[in-house]
Design a protein around this motif. Structure first.
Motif, PDB file in Angstrom:
ATOM      1  N   ASP A  42       0.838  -1.201   0.000  1.00  0.00           N
ATOM      2  CA  ASP A  42       0.000   0.000   0.000  1.00  0.00           C
ATOM      3  C   ASP A  42       0.874   1.252   0.000  1.00  0.00           C
ATOM      4  OD1 ASP A  42      -2.268  -1.506   0.017  1.00  0.00           O
ATOM      5  OD2 ASP A  42      -2.763  -1.187   2.133  1.00  0.00           O
ATOM      6  N   GLY A  43       0.525   2.207  -0.841  1.00  0.00           N
ATOM      7  CA  GLY A  43       1.293   3.437  -0.942  1.00  0.00           C
ATOM      8  C   GLY A  43       2.409   3.375  -1.960  1.00  0.00           C
ATOM      9  N   THR A  47       1.029  -2.016  -6.565  1.00  0.00           N
ATOM     10  CA  THR A  47       0.477  -2.585  -5.329  1.00  0.00           C
ATOM     11  C   THR A  47      -0.019  -4.011  -5.521  1.00  0.00           C
ATOM     12  OG1 THR A  47      -1.662  -1.582  -5.861  1.00  0.00           O
ATOM     13  CG2 THR A  47      -0.170  -0.338  -4.406  1.00  0.00           C
TER      14      THR A  47
END
Length: 405
Positions: A42-43, A47
């Motif tokens: 995540d981020g 992903t």
């Protein structure tokens, strides 16, 4: 077959298609892509990944044992145990001095390194685990496997980037031909889906950015492919001389008939545009096997779904072999990096046994510049010889010629 034939007598797999050979092969035969959203990323710019489903190291290895091993070693020990059982072997009764362990790995244990670096930065050097080095060093893949199963013969880890698993199998074959040992546990393992490694791959532009549709992201030889999906797992094969295997009543699953290796000496990450290194390795594997290009019925391609790799490999396969059936199982598993060649060799053995060529998942509109006879469904056909190709950063090329037993 001759007295120097090298047989595959056992297989063990831990892959994104499933834990165990049966589950992994079923997923590949069915063409079920394993890519999915990965909360650990995540981020990040990308992903998605291909994780081993339902992995529970505590249950498979015991909690105390598992917590002292990096993920890449955990995978290998589970795969090795399956391969040993599949070969009908009992480590309690074998002569350990005649059992070798030759495994491939591109990176070792980056997960452990990243975790302990956080401890160093957030706490202090005194809080860093004393197990940092024993857990993350690449050679511990073979060292821990030897300790687990009492194999005291030749023992090493090879690192040829994404060709590592194939290089390991070729090296194991050579040791058997030289009579350095009687059995070899060989293959590869990798667990590189970590924040730092994946950030590096993303910055290089090698990963698929199809994050809105993960299952369709790994698209080898597809017109709209845009990079690979990173995977994790392990593949272990038991190799022994065919005469020895027959003498103990073992099942011969296939033969490692030939091996070829080369270096492009061209670029850090890109293959030679004409594929001269891969061509040399393919021709060397055929010569080693005493076979002609027309004998090859199936090629398990490296097929990463990166634009340059697929195009270059396709040109070489067409130039050297003509039009055998070609597949890339990375459409299902993603790219397992240093373990890829070992796992794909195991899939090639299974295909030879069943006389089937598995599909290339997500192949909707094949790239017309990749002029190959690509399979999109599991295809039953008669063939006696297959090649399994592997390429790695730094221009590493390794090719196995695998034959029906």
């Amino acid at each position: 077959m001759t007295g120097t034939d090298i047989a595959v007598t056992g297989l063990g797999l831990v892959t994104p298609a499933g834990i165990g050979t049966t589950a992994s092969w079923a997923g590949v035969r069915a063409g079920r892509p394993a890519a999915a959203a990965d909360p650990a990323l995540d981020g990040h710019p990308v992903t998605i990944s291909c994780r081993v489903p339902g992995w529970d190291a505590d249950a498979l290895l015991g909690a105390r044992r598992a917590h002292r091993l990096d993920r890449f070693t955990q995978f290998a020990l589970v795969a090795a145990a399956e391969a040993i059982a599949d070969a009908g072997l009992d480590p309690a009764t074998w002569d350990g001095a005649r059992v070798g362990v030759i495994l491939g790995c591109a990176d070792g244990g980056p997960g452990t390194v990243e975790e302990q670096h956080r401890v160093l930065v957030e706490r202090s050097p005194r809080h860093v685990s004393p197990l940092l080095l024993p857990m993350q060093l690449p050679n511990m893949l073979a060292g821990q496997t030897a300790m687990e199963f009492g194999a005291t013969g030749p023992n090493l880890v090879v690192a040829t980037a994404c060709a590592s698993g194939t290089t390991a199998i070729g090296t194991a074959r050579d040791l058997l031909l030289l009579d350095r040992c009687d059995l070899v546990l060989t293959g590869g393992s990798e667990a590189m889906i970590t924040p730092l490694v994946m950030a590096g791959f993303a910055r290089m532009g090698t990963l698929s950015c199809r994050t809105d549709d993960p299952a369709a992201a790994s698209r080898p030889f597809e017109t709209d492919r845009d990079g690979f999906v990173a995977g994790e797992g392990a593949g272990v094969l038991i190799l022994e001389r065919a005469a020895d295997a027959r003498a103990r009543g073992a099942r011969l699953r296939a033969r490692v008939a030939g091996y070829g290796a080369s270096a492009d000496a061209h670029h850090l990450t890109s293959p030679h545009p004409e594929g001269t290194g891969l061509e040399a390795a393919m021709r060397a594997a055929l010569a080693d096997a005493g076979c002609r290009p027309s004998d090859v019925g199936h090629v398990n391609a490296h097929g990463t779904a990166t634009r340059l790799n697929d195009l270059t490999e396709a040109k070489v396969v067409r130039r050297v072999l003509g039009d055998p059936l070609v597949t890339s199982t990375k459409g299902v598993t993603g790219h397992l990096l240093g373990a890829a060649g070992a796992i794909e060799a195991a899939f090639t053995v299974l295909g030879l046994e069943e006389q089937v060529v598995p599909p290339t998942a997500n192949l909707d509109v094949p790239d017309p510049d990749c002029d190959l006879k690509l399979t999109t469904t599991a295809t039953t056909t008669r063939y006696d010889l297959a090649l399994s190709n592997s390429l790695g950063f730094g221009g590493q090329n390794a090719v196995l010629a695998l034959a029906r037993a």
